[in-house]
Design a protein around this motif. Structure first.
Motif, short mmCIF file in Angstrom:
data_model
loop_
_atom_site.label_atom_id
_atom_site.label_comp_id
_atom_site.label_asym_id
_atom_site.label_seq_id
_atom_site.Cartn_x
_atom_site.Cartn_y
_atom_site.Cartn_z
N LEU A 50 2.23 13.40 -8.28
CA LEU A 50 1.65 14.72 -8.07
C LEU A 50 2.69 15.75 -7.66
O LEU A 50 2.36 16.92 -7.47
CB LEU A 50 0.57 14.65 -6.99
CG LEU A 50 -0.62 13.71 -7.23
CD1 LEU A 50 -1.53 13.69 -6.01
CD2 LEU A 50 -1.40 14.14 -8.47
N ASN A 51 3.94 15.28 -7.50
CA ASN A 51 5.01 16.13 -6.99
C ASN A 51 4.63 16.70 -5.62
O ASN A 51 4.91 17.85 -5.31
CB ASN A 51 5.35 17.25 -7.97
CG ASN A 51 6.72 17.86 -7.71
OD1 ASN A 51 7.61 17.18 -7.19
ND2 ASN A 51 6.88 19.13 -8.05
N PHE A 52 3.97 15.87 -4.82
CA PHE A 52 3.49 16.28 -3.50
C PHE A 52 4.31 15.59 -2.43
O PHE A 52 4.43 14.37 -2.43
CB PHE A 52 2.01 15.91 -3.35
CG PHE A 52 1.40 16.30 -2.03
CD1 PHE A 52 1.11 17.62 -1.74
CD2 PHE A 52 1.12 15.33 -1.07
CE1 PHE A 52 0.56 17.98 -0.52
CE2 PHE A 52 0.57 15.68 0.15
CZ PHE A 52 0.28 17.02 0.43
N MET B 296 0.83 -1.21 0.00
CA MET B 296 0.00 0.00 0.00
C MET B 296 0.86 1.26 0.00
O MET B 296 0.55 2.24 -0.66
CB MET B 296 -0.95 0.00 1.19
CG MET B 296 -2.06 -1.04 1.13
SD MET B 296 -3.15 -0.83 -0.30
CE MET B 296 -2.54 -2.08 -1.42
N GLU B 297 1.98 1.22 0.73
CA GLU B 297 2.86 2.38 0.75
C GLU B 297 3.44 2.62 -0.64
O GLU B 297 3.60 3.76 -1.08
CB GLU B 297 3.98 2.18 1.78
CG GLU B 297 4.90 3.39 1.97
CD GLU B 297 6.07 3.43 0.99
OE1 GLU B 297 6.62 4.52 0.76
OE2 GLU B 297 6.43 2.35 0.44
N GLY B 298 3.75 1.52 -1.34
CA GLY B 298 4.29 1.65 -2.69
C GLY B 298 3.30 2.31 -3.63
O GLY B 298 3.66 3.19 -4.43
N GLY C 299 2.72 5.99 -2.31
CA GLY C 299 3.93 6.77 -2.53
C GLY C 299 4.14 7.14 -3.98
O GLY C 299 4.50 8.28 -4.30
N ALA C 300 3.89 6.18 -4.88
CA ALA C 300 4.03 6.46 -6.31
C ALA C 300 3.02 7.51 -6.76
O ALA C 300 3.33 8.38 -7.60
CB ALA C 300 3.85 5.17 -7.11
N VAL D 82 -4.17 8.99 2.95
CA VAL D 82 -4.68 8.58 1.65
C VAL D 82 -5.14 7.15 1.83
O VAL D 82 -4.33 6.24 2.05
CB VAL D 82 -3.61 8.67 0.55
CG1 VAL D 82 -4.19 8.23 -0.79
CG2 VAL D 82 -3.06 10.09 0.45
N LEU D 83 -6.45 6.95 1.78
CA LEU D 83 -7.03 5.64 2.07
C LEU D 83 -7.92 5.19 0.92
O LEU D 83 -8.58 6.02 0.27
CB LEU D 83 -7.86 5.68 3.35
CG LEU D 83 -7.08 5.88 4.65
CD1 LEU D 83 -8.05 6.16 5.80
CD2 LEU D 83 -6.23 4.65 4.97
N PHE D 84 -7.97 3.90 0.71
CA PHE D 84 -8.90 3.36 -0.29
C PHE D 84 -10.31 3.46 0.25
O PHE D 84 -10.56 3.23 1.43
CB PHE D 84 -8.50 1.94 -0.66
CG PHE D 84 -7.24 1.91 -1.47
CD1 PHE D 84 -7.28 2.14 -2.83
CD2 PHE D 84 -6.01 1.75 -0.86
CE1 PHE D 84 -6.11 2.18 -3.59
CE2 PHE D 84 -4.84 1.78 -1.60
CZ PHE D 84 -4.89 1.99 -2.97
#
Length: 201
Positions: free
Chosen positions: A109-111, A98-100, A103-104, A137-139
């Motif tokens: 978003l360059n955030f 999930m982090e991958g 994170g991607a 950021v959650l599904f």
């Protein structure tokens, strides 16, 4: 397994009462090895990841949209992504699938979020977000399945929504037992939104 599987098994058992369903949870690597060894018939995984191994195939796939989630009343419902740069973020533990994915997405978003906490458990992340300690950021099936879904606010930003895909995976084989095929057919007919009445639009 937390959000999709209970409703899926319930739907399956309504039609196949005589079939026992055994469930095992674990990390993706462990479950893939168990699947390849024949100890498990099917596993859930991030779509695409397990297809790197030619021995495996997807038999059902669900799109899983995600969003920036805060505690209700702790963030404006509509905001520019740039406004969130100084907000505390609670994200998934580094090294997890999930982090991958998240994170991607943030990198695209360059955030660069100000991360104050990480966890490998979406339940722990939701508890911290619900307490007003940060944004995550959650599904959306994570949020919609929560008994306290009303305590969260899905923020509308100017960023495109993250959409990932989750898959039901099996080993490539010339033979699939009848009960396994019946479970696969149930999965193919099931939309994740059908499993949670509170699923947000």
């Amino acid at each position: 397994s937390t959000y999709l599987l209970p409703g899926l098994i319930k739907s399956f058992r309504r039609k196949h009462k005589a079939v026992d369903v055994f469930v095992e949870t674990g990390g993706s690597g462990h479950l893939i090895e168990r699947l390849k060894s024949g100890a498990l018939d099917l596993i859930f995984d991030v779509a695409g990841a397990s297809l790197e191994d030619g021995q495996l195939e997807h038999v059902a796939v669900w799109e899983s949209p995600a969003g920036f989630v805060a505690a209700a009343g702790k963030a404006p419902p509509v905001c520019k992504l740039a406004k969130l740069e100084k907000a505390p973020f609670i994200l998934f533990q580094a090294g997890t699938r999930m982090e991958g994915i998240v994170g991607a997405y943030l990198n695209s978003l360059n955030f660069r979020p100000r991360v104050v906490m990480r966890s490998d458990s979406s339940e722990a992340i939701k508890s911290m977000v619900r307490a007003g300690l940060g944004i995550s950021v959650l599904f959306l099936w994570n949020v919609s399945a929560d008994p306290q879904a009303a305590s969260f606010r899905i923020l509308k930003t100017d960023a495109p929504r993250l959409v990932s895909r989750m898959a039901l995976v099996r080993g490539r084989s010339a033979y699939t037992p009848g009960p396994v095929e019946a479970f696969i057919e149930t999965a193919r007919r099931t939309n994740w939104r059908d499993l949670h009445l509170a699923a947000p639009a």
